[in-house]
Design an enzyme around this catalytic site. Sequence first.
Site, PDB file in Angstrom:
ATOM      1  CG  ASP A 156      42.695  36.014  44.225  1.00 46.65           C
ATOM      2  OD1 ASP A 156      43.585  36.294  42.837  1.00 46.65           O
ATOM      3  OD2 ASP A 156      43.070  36.154  44.937  1.00 46.65           O
ATOM      4  CD  GLU A 157      48.591  33.777  42.770  1.00 44.27           C
ATOM      5  OE1 GLU A 157      47.473  33.724  43.674  1.00 44.27           O
ATOM      6  OE2 GLU A 157      48.327  33.073  41.614  1.00 44.27           O
TER       7      GLU A 157
END
Length: 402
Positions: free
Chosen positions: A125-126
């Site tokens: 998610d990053e």
Amino acid sequence: MDAFFASVELLRYPQLKGLPVVIGGGRRKADDLLLQRHADVPLGQIPVSAFPLLRDYAGRGVITTATYPARQFGVGSAMGMMKAAKLCPQAIVLPVDFDEVRRYSRLFKSTIAEIAPVIEDRGVDEVYIDFTEVPGGQREGGRALARLIQRAIHQNTGLTCSIGVAPNKLIAKMASEFNKPNGITILYGQDVQEKIWPLPVRKINGIGPKAEIRLAKLHLHTIGDIAAQEPQWLVDNFGKSYGAWMHEAAWGRDDRPVVTESEPVSMSRETTFDRDLHAVRDKAELGAIFTDLCVQVAQDLRRKGYVGKTIGIKLRYDDFRIATRDQTIDHFTADGATIRKIAGQCLKRVDLARKLRLLGVRVGKLARADSAQAQPPAASWPAPQAAAHRVEEPVPGTLDLF
DNA sequence: TCTGGGGTCCTAGGACCC
DNA sequence: TCTGGGGTCCTAGGACCC
């Protein structure tokens, strides 16, 4: 990405928007029941009252993600389910759907890549993006491009993200947390004193719970407190490498590049049991789990095209102590039986008197399966038949733990 | 009824080699 | 009467991150 795992679920179940929802734990009977009972209606029309609640949750595990409404109750990532249930019993609890999460992960990353191709992967998610060279990347200090990326991601996935723009990764990461969800924060080098120094030391990516405690004992609580120390004093207290790094970080200095490609170092599988198991009394159960982990790691290796030569185990005792053992073999492998055999030998070298709550299997020292390194050494002439056609010896069907 | 799973990197001692 | 000085690999543990 904002509350990524939870937001992915909300795409399927928009009726849960605005409600406290937590993601975590494995798929449970309640989750299967939910789908069975409403097999005839679209997912988006399953009544809110039908979803399983945290108050009814029984079992181990931690919260992976909580929606913002749930966070208002003090529920957050890495919190034990049981503790979360006390804080917010009315929260809806859903299991992680890894396939779906991975699908959206690929989607948001490819969306960014079309706009700004220099990307460093930092998990599902990053990402870090170096948009130094992206045309228009410098407009409004980067805000224009950040907005463009946010809009593109939302268009392609329906998800929101928060973006921090700064001269380096360290500050950009901190900036990304300033304005969540769906925010953009621009930080310049000269903002460090005003915006960064008042923050608690934990906000530095690389200062965790242990370092925080050690710093607190030295009466250092904010990043500014660290910045005010002599580098030598930090080195004396935290070691040459960590102490020096800490000082640089507190001053907002970081020259790490955005790394666009990397090779995996290890692959592993681990599992926490529903109840603590004993190596002797629960031998059959443990043996089956152990074999399963080995098979899964082997599958992971093959699916991704890697082989490895260091095979190891990890176990967590009922008192949460962790033990690891590993062994390096003389050839690369991605074979489940070989992994099982070597891991079994590792298991013989640990204390098995205590009950266990977790067992894991790891393969390290990886090489690409098609690389020269991974190939068995060429047989010297005259080639011994056995070496040229070497087959790893099979492990008997009855796998012995000891 | 506390506390997941999959990773990376660092440290430190010992073996072993030149 | 002392027992060098690198360098690399292996192993175990631990901090930290997402």
